[in-house]
Design a protein around this motif. Structure first.
Motif: not given
Length: 467
Positions: A48, A52, A55-56, A318, A359
């Motif tokens: 994860r 994450d 994604s950022q 999330l 998120g």
């Protein structure tokens, strides 16, 4: 890489007039979805922090690109250089994640069901057991890259036919336009009644759709293999003579392939009486447009599904969903309902997904879930988005949810007005609670809302899978 091989085989089968061989080539071609969709399911949740952080990075890159492409903005050399560096970093990180997921034994999953492709007899047995005698299945495949020749295969309980369709100067532009990756165009097209109705009539005649639905007292089942360039097309609206539409004579059910439909039909029925899970973030901490209007929609759905677990507002995070996934608790829900934004990333398919409060829930993370839901509703603009990956590959939210164990998904193929969704979706939820058939619930809700809702909102929805 095998696209030309499948087309040559299908063209040869058409030349020989061998419908069984045509079905075999068509299904093998579509079976790429099995290998890319089902085997992409991870044996355990993806790492994860990597998801994450990526994604950022993607969000920052999008924001930089939007600033640089603002109309009237001056060219900023430093900004362009920063965007280039951010793009290179995203591509490097994504390539690493992609390689790890597909080839690292610690992450790679296995096929849920590795049985060979069924022939006509196996498909007939599966569909007759699931739908009774009144059903038909159709599959449409291009025979060349130009879109001039197509193979239409139709399977019923006692017949198998295949014929070549020659797309003329009227059909080819229409097919190309409907296959284009512009959901806003499709919404405009289906909102223009005069243009739409002429085009629908022409396409219906070309397909011979008037023969697809059996003339029975109650609507028959029509199974449609997610049909090449027509995946976004509202088959329900096709005129089939005597003022009738295909969706009035048949209950439409879609699947990535006829074999996937048979596999889903064969899955054991889940235990009755299980609760539902409803997820509604409302706000996204500035990352996306707030959706306060979805509160009334999910309240109506919760009323239709008593006892549902509702993650609303600040609870739709999330962390909350990951907690359920880690405990194996997602498998106890019979229905899942997401009222949020869909995120389609054509360049980074694994990073597509759904927006939550804090998120984005990525397609890759969904592939690590273990579901046992009869239905997953994605109430998001164009929740049926997909990323083409060659052949009939259609990797997206729907296929990820099916690979994770869902039996069916309900989603929209182009943007739908919030007010219309708030009317239609609770009707579907009530219908599903009554008889447990999502396609039938959509059929009844669409018929009930005819004239009350714009066709562009009413015809956008489809059920993929069996549930």
């Amino acid at each position: 890489p095998y696209e030309a091989v499948y087309r040559r085989g299908l063209a040869l089968a058409a030349e020989l007039g061998d419908a069984g061989a045509a079905l075999g080539f068509s299904e093998h071609r579509r079976a790429q979805w099995l290998t890319h969709g089902l085997t992409a399911q991870t044996g355990r949740p993806a790492v994860r922090p990597e998801l994450d952080e990526l994604s950022q990075l993607l969000r920052r890159r999008r924001a930089m690109a939007e600033r640089l492409h603002t109309p009237g903005a001056e060219i900023d050399p430093e900004g362009l250089a920063a965007l280039r560096r951010a793009t290179e970093e995203v591509e490097r990180r994504y390539a690493t994640l992609d390689a790890q997921t597909m080839f690292d034994p610690a992450h790679a999953g296995t096929l849920r069901d590795s049985r060979p492709l069924a022939g006509p007899a196996g498909l007939r047995a599966a569909f007759s057991a699931a739908f009774g005698p009144a059903w038909a299945a159709v599959s449409l495949d291009p025979l060349d890259e130009t879109g001039e020749r197509w193979e239409l295969i139709r399977l019923t309980g006692d017949t198998l036919t295949a014929r070549v369709l020659e797309a003329g100067t009227d059909e080819r532009p229409l097919l190309r336009a409907l296959a284009a990756k512009d959901p806003a165009f499709r919404r405009r097209f289906f909102g223009e009644a005069r243009v739409r109705d002429r085009a629908l009539a022409r396409l219906s005649d070309w397909l011979g759709a008037s023969a697809w639905a059996q003339d029975t007292p109650t609507p028959s089942t029509l199974l449609i293999a997610d049909a090449a360039g027509l995946a976004a097309f509202p088959f329900a609206a096709l005129p089939i003579g005597s003022g009738a539409r295909l969706g009035e004579r048949a209950i439409l059910r879609f699947a990535p392939s006829l074999n996937v439909a048979a596999l889903l039909c064969a899955r054991p029925a889940p235990a009755p009486g299980r609760p539902a899970l409803i997820v509604c973030p409302l706000d996204f901490e500035g990352r996306h447009r707030p959706l306060p209007e979805s509160a009334a929609e999910v309240a109506a759905v919760a009323e239709a599904w008593p006892g549902a677990t509702v993650l609303r507002g600040e609870h739709a995070t999330l962390g909350a969903l990951r907690g359920l996934a880690d405990q194996g608790a997602l498998a106890r829900f019979d229905r899942l309902y997401f009222a949020t934004h869909g995120i389609a990333d054509g360049e980074h398919a694994r990073m597509s997904g759904l927006a939550l409060r804090d998120g984005d829930l990525t397609l890759q993370e969904i592939l690590g879930w273990s579901l046992d839901a009869r239905l997953v509703v994605v109430a998001a603009c164009e929740g049926a988005f997909h990323v083409d990956a060659g052949g009939e590959e259609r990797i997206g939210l729907e296929t990820a949810l099916l690979a994770a164990g869902a039996r069916a998904t309900l989603s929209a193929r182009w943007p739908v007005a919030d007010a219309a969704a708030a009317i239609l979706l609770p009707r579907i939820a009530h219908g599903f609670a009554t008889h447990g058939d999502a396609a039938l619930a959509l059929h009844h809700a669409g018929q009930a809302c005819a004239g009350a809702l714009p066709d562009a909102d009413r015809l956008a929805w489809r059920v993929l899978g069996h549930g």
